[in-house]
Design an enzyme around this catalytic site. Structure first.
Site, short mmCIF file in Angstrom:
data_model
loop_
_atom_site.label_atom_id
_atom_site.label_comp_id
_atom_site.label_asym_id
_atom_site.label_seq_id
_atom_site.Cartn_x
_atom_site.Cartn_y
_atom_site.Cartn_z
N HIS A 159 -11.73 0.62 108.79
CA HIS A 159 -12.42 0.50 107.83
C HIS A 159 -12.84 -0.64 107.64
O HIS A 159 -14.00 -0.95 107.27
CB HIS A 159 -11.63 0.82 106.34
CG HIS A 159 -11.03 2.38 106.23
ND1 HIS A 159 -9.71 2.56 105.94
CD2 HIS A 159 -11.71 3.38 106.30
CE1 HIS A 159 -9.61 4.01 105.89
NE2 HIS A 159 -11.04 4.44 105.87
N LYS A 206 -7.68 14.59 97.87
CA LYS A 206 -6.41 14.15 98.47
C LYS A 206 -5.61 13.41 97.51
O LYS A 206 -6.00 12.43 96.69
CB LYS A 206 -6.78 13.17 99.56
CG LYS A 206 -7.61 14.02 100.58
CD LYS A 206 -7.99 12.66 101.71
CE LYS A 206 -9.19 13.14 102.70
NZ LYS A 206 -9.55 12.41 103.74
N ARG A 241 -15.92 8.61 113.61
CA ARG A 241 -15.07 8.27 114.70
C ARG A 241 -15.37 8.97 115.75
O ARG A 241 -15.78 8.78 116.96
CB ARG A 241 -13.38 8.47 114.54
CG ARG A 241 -13.07 7.23 113.19
CD ARG A 241 -11.98 7.69 112.79
NE ARG A 241 -11.98 8.94 112.01
CZ ARG A 241 -11.17 9.44 111.20
NH1 ARG A 241 -10.02 8.82 110.83
NH2 ARG A 241 -11.34 10.55 110.45
N SER A 298 -6.14 6.81 108.45
CA SER A 298 -5.12 6.40 107.50
C SER A 298 -3.81 7.48 107.39
O SER A 298 -2.72 7.30 107.21
CB SER A 298 -5.47 6.47 105.98
OG SER A 298 -6.66 5.59 105.76
O1 PNS Z 1 -12.33 8.57 103.16
P1 PNS Z 1 -12.79 9.95 102.84
O2 PNS Z 1 -11.54 10.71 102.21
O3 PNS Z 1 -13.28 10.73 103.88
O4 PNS Z 1 -13.74 9.75 101.82
C1 PNS Z 1 -14.53 10.98 101.00
C2 PNS Z 1 -15.23 10.68 99.82
C3 PNS Z 1 -14.48 10.15 98.87
C4 PNS Z 1 -16.41 9.82 100.08
C5 PNS Z 1 -15.82 12.04 99.22
O5 PNS Z 1 -14.89 12.99 99.18
C6 PNS Z 1 -16.51 11.70 97.94
O6 PNS Z 1 -17.81 11.20 98.06
N1 PNS Z 1 -16.10 12.12 96.71
C7 PNS Z 1 -16.55 12.28 95.50
C8 PNS Z 1 -16.97 13.33 94.86
C9 PNS Z 1 -18.21 14.04 95.45
O7 PNS Z 1 -19.28 13.13 95.54
N2 PNS Z 1 -18.04 15.02 96.32
C10 PNS Z 1 -19.25 15.73 96.89
C11 PNS Z 1 -19.28 15.50 98.42
S1 PNS Z 1 -17.95 15.82 98.94
#
Ligand code: PNS
Length: 161
Positions: free
Chosen positions: A17, A41, A90, A128
């Site tokens: 990150h 999560k 990745r 992570s």
């Molecule tokens: O680090 P991650 O878990 O891959 O991040 C994922 C994240 C937090 C960027 C994604 O889940 C997100 O944008 N969540 C906010 C809610 C949202 O907009 N959901 C629709 C897209 S999945």
């Protein structure tokens, strides 16, 4: 001012990150690292702990701001008037999810674009989730995370002596 948002769970932040943050902040005037509060999560670190760790390890980066957001990423990006979302990729295994997220966000809003940065080779296998698993059983993960994070992990799992 060109603002980009780097969203994620960051539970916790890893060297991978951090590499994306370093590279992302060179491309934009201002980079907001945005911790998703309502991510599906369930986390090891709470949101304040995640933000504090990110703040600590980015404190010497003047154009980086650490924030949290609730709700949809598109709404947050529009509210902040950011022109880009940055995501790290990745391996091909990341692609399906990122592709779907990109397409959906692009359907929902045309005010920003998503920039994918390929993980530098040495970080291409970091996650992570896997790091937490090793730390849980007392293995040092100091090679994969900034020092405050590896220390926080040891403490969290009661391996700090
Ligand atoms: O680090 P991650 O878990 O891959 O991040 C994922 C994240 C937090 C960027 C994604 O889940 C997100 O944008 N969540 C906010 C809610 C949202 O907009 N959901 C629709 C897209 S999945």
């Amino acid at each position: 001012m060109k603002i980009a948002i780097y969203p994620g769970s960051f539970d916790p932040i890893t060297n991978g990150h951090l590499d994306i943050i370093e590279r992302g902040r060179r491309l934009f005037d201002h980079l907001m690292v945005a911790v998703a509060v309502n991510s599906a999560k369930s986390g090891l670190f709470n949101f304040q702990e995640r933000m504090d760790l990110i703040k600590e390890v980015t404190s010497r980066m003047p154009n980086v701001e650490v924030v949290s957001f609730k709700g949809l990423l598109v709404d947050f990006v529009e509210e902040k008037k950011a022109i880009a979302v940055i995501r790290g990729l990745r391996a091909v295994t990341d692609f399906d999810y990122e592709y779907a997220m990109y397409q959906m966000n692009n359907e929902m809003s045309k005010t920003f674009d998503t920039i994918f940065l390929l993980a530098s080779g040495e970080y291409s296998y970091l996650s992570s989730t896997i790091i937490k698993e090793y730390a849980r059983y007392g293995r040092s993960v100091a090679a994969f995370t900034p020092r405050p994070v590896s220390e926080a992990l040891l403490k969290k799992f009661g391996h700090d002596g």
